[in-house]
Every structure is written in C-alpha cells, then in structure tokens.
Motif scaffolding. Structure first.
Motif, PDB file in Angstrom:
ATOM      1  N   LYS A 270      -0.317   5.797  -4.022  1.00  0.00           N
ATOM      2  CA  LYS A 270       0.115   5.172  -2.769  1.00  0.00           C
ATOM      3  C   LYS A 270       1.123   6.065  -2.048  1.00  0.00           C
ATOM      4  CE  LYS A 270      -0.854   0.596  -4.505  1.00  0.00           C
ATOM      5  NZ  LYS A 270      -0.329  -0.715  -4.886  1.00  0.00           N
TER       6      LYS A 270
ATOM      7  N   PHE B 277       5.143   4.039  -6.819  1.00  0.00           N
ATOM      8  CA  PHE B 277       4.076   3.889  -5.819  1.00  0.00           C
ATOM      9  C   PHE B 277       3.106   5.064  -5.867  1.00  0.00           C
ATOM     10  CE2 PHE B 277       7.073   0.891  -4.053  1.00  0.00           C
ATOM     11  CZ  PHE B 277       6.277  -0.077  -3.469  1.00  0.00           C
ATOM     12  N   THR B 278       3.620   6.286  -5.851  1.00  0.00           N
ATOM     13  CA  THR B 278       2.736   7.450  -5.804  1.00  0.00           C
ATOM     14  C   THR B 278       1.961   7.631  -7.104  1.00  0.00           C
ATOM     15  OG1 THR B 278       4.575   8.914  -6.388  1.00  0.00           O
ATOM     16  CG2 THR B 278       4.048   8.693  -4.045  1.00  0.00           C
TER      17      THR B 278
ATOM     18  N   GLN C 138      -6.998   3.827  -3.489  1.00  0.00           N
ATOM     19  CA  GLN C 138      -6.019   4.895  -3.300  1.00  0.00           C
ATOM     20  C   GLN C 138      -5.994   5.769  -4.550  1.00  0.00           C
ATOM     21  OE1 GLN C 138      -2.880   2.037  -2.248  1.00  0.00           O
ATOM     22  NE2 GLN C 138      -2.646   3.166  -0.344  1.00  0.00           N
TER      23      GLN C 138
ATOM     24  N   ASP D  17       0.807  -1.213   0.000  1.00  0.00           N
ATOM     25  CA  ASP D  17       0.000   0.000   0.000  1.00  0.00           C
ATOM     26  C   ASP D  17       0.839   1.262   0.000  1.00  0.00           C
ATOM     27  OD1 ASP D  17      -2.418  -1.368   0.012  1.00  0.00           O
ATOM     28  OD2 ASP D  17      -2.408  -1.541   2.193  1.00  0.00           O
ATOM     29  N   GLY D  18       2.149   1.121   0.112  1.00  0.00           N
ATOM     30  CA  GLY D  18       3.042   2.265   0.131  1.00  0.00           C
ATOM     31  C   GLY D  18       4.455   1.806   0.421  1.00  0.00           C
TER      32      GLY D  18
END
Length: 122
Positions: free
Chosen positions: A61, A49-50, A57, A7-8
C-alpha cells in the motif's frame, strides 16, 4: 493503525521523529501499547502499510511522507548538509528501502513554493 481498512496513508514528519519504520519502533510505547515487529499484534511503523501486499495491491500500500521547510531538519537538494539533514540521505532512508515511501519536502504553507520529491537530490 487500520491497515486493513485503508488503501494507504499520508504521514508527516516521521523522519524527524524516527517513527517511519517498525524496526525503529520495536519496544517503544505509543498510544498505550508497546510496539512489536511488523508481523506482531501491535506494529507501529508506517511500513506496516507498504509491507501489506494484497491481490489488489501486490507491491504494498502507498504511503506519502512529508517533511517541512519550517522545521529546518531536512536541507534542500543542493545545500551543503551532512548526515540525516542532507536531502539525499532523507531520500535514501525513507524513499529507497524495499518498503519505502513516496517522500517529499514542502513549504509549511503548502502553497507550491517548495516541492522537492525524492528521488531528486540522490
């Protein structure tokens, strides 16, 4: 990188080593692979991720990036520094971009004696 399984991410010192964003990693070799853009088969920047937006999300993330005082690379807010060493510049390049990260400077002992999160010092 396991993006679909997490998740991150929490990363350390990607700013010092110019490894935060895929755009700086294209064509470099890492872990036996050659890095490509975010959409390619072998992305290397933590912004993978982001940039990964999902139904749960929708803004991407979370990534937390830590720099440490012992390195002496990123100055504290209010210190007279120029270029990449200035805390405001660190925040501008790591925290502020569209796919930027939560960014903070700590004491290496993680004892609470230093905690400078971005956007402080901007």
């Amino acid at each position: 990188m396991g993006v679909r399984y997490a998740d991150g991410a929490v990363v350390e010192e990607c700013y010092i080593y110019h490894a935060c964003f895929a755009s700086a990693q294209i064509g470099t070799r890492q872990d036996g692979i050659t890095c490509t853009a975010l959409s390619g088969p072998t992305p290397c920047g933590w912004d993978v991720f982001t940039a990964d937006r999902t139904a749960r999300q929708p803004t991407g993330k979370w990534v937390g990036e830590a720099e440490y005082d012992a390195d002496g690379f990123v100055c504290n807010p209010g210190q007279r520094c120029r270029g990449p060493h200035a805390f405001a510049r660190y925040c501008q390049l790591v925290y502020a971009p569209r796919n930027g990260f939560s960014a903070v400077k700590f004491d290496v002992n993680l004892d609470g004696s230093m905690f400078f999160p971005c956007p402080r010092g901007r």
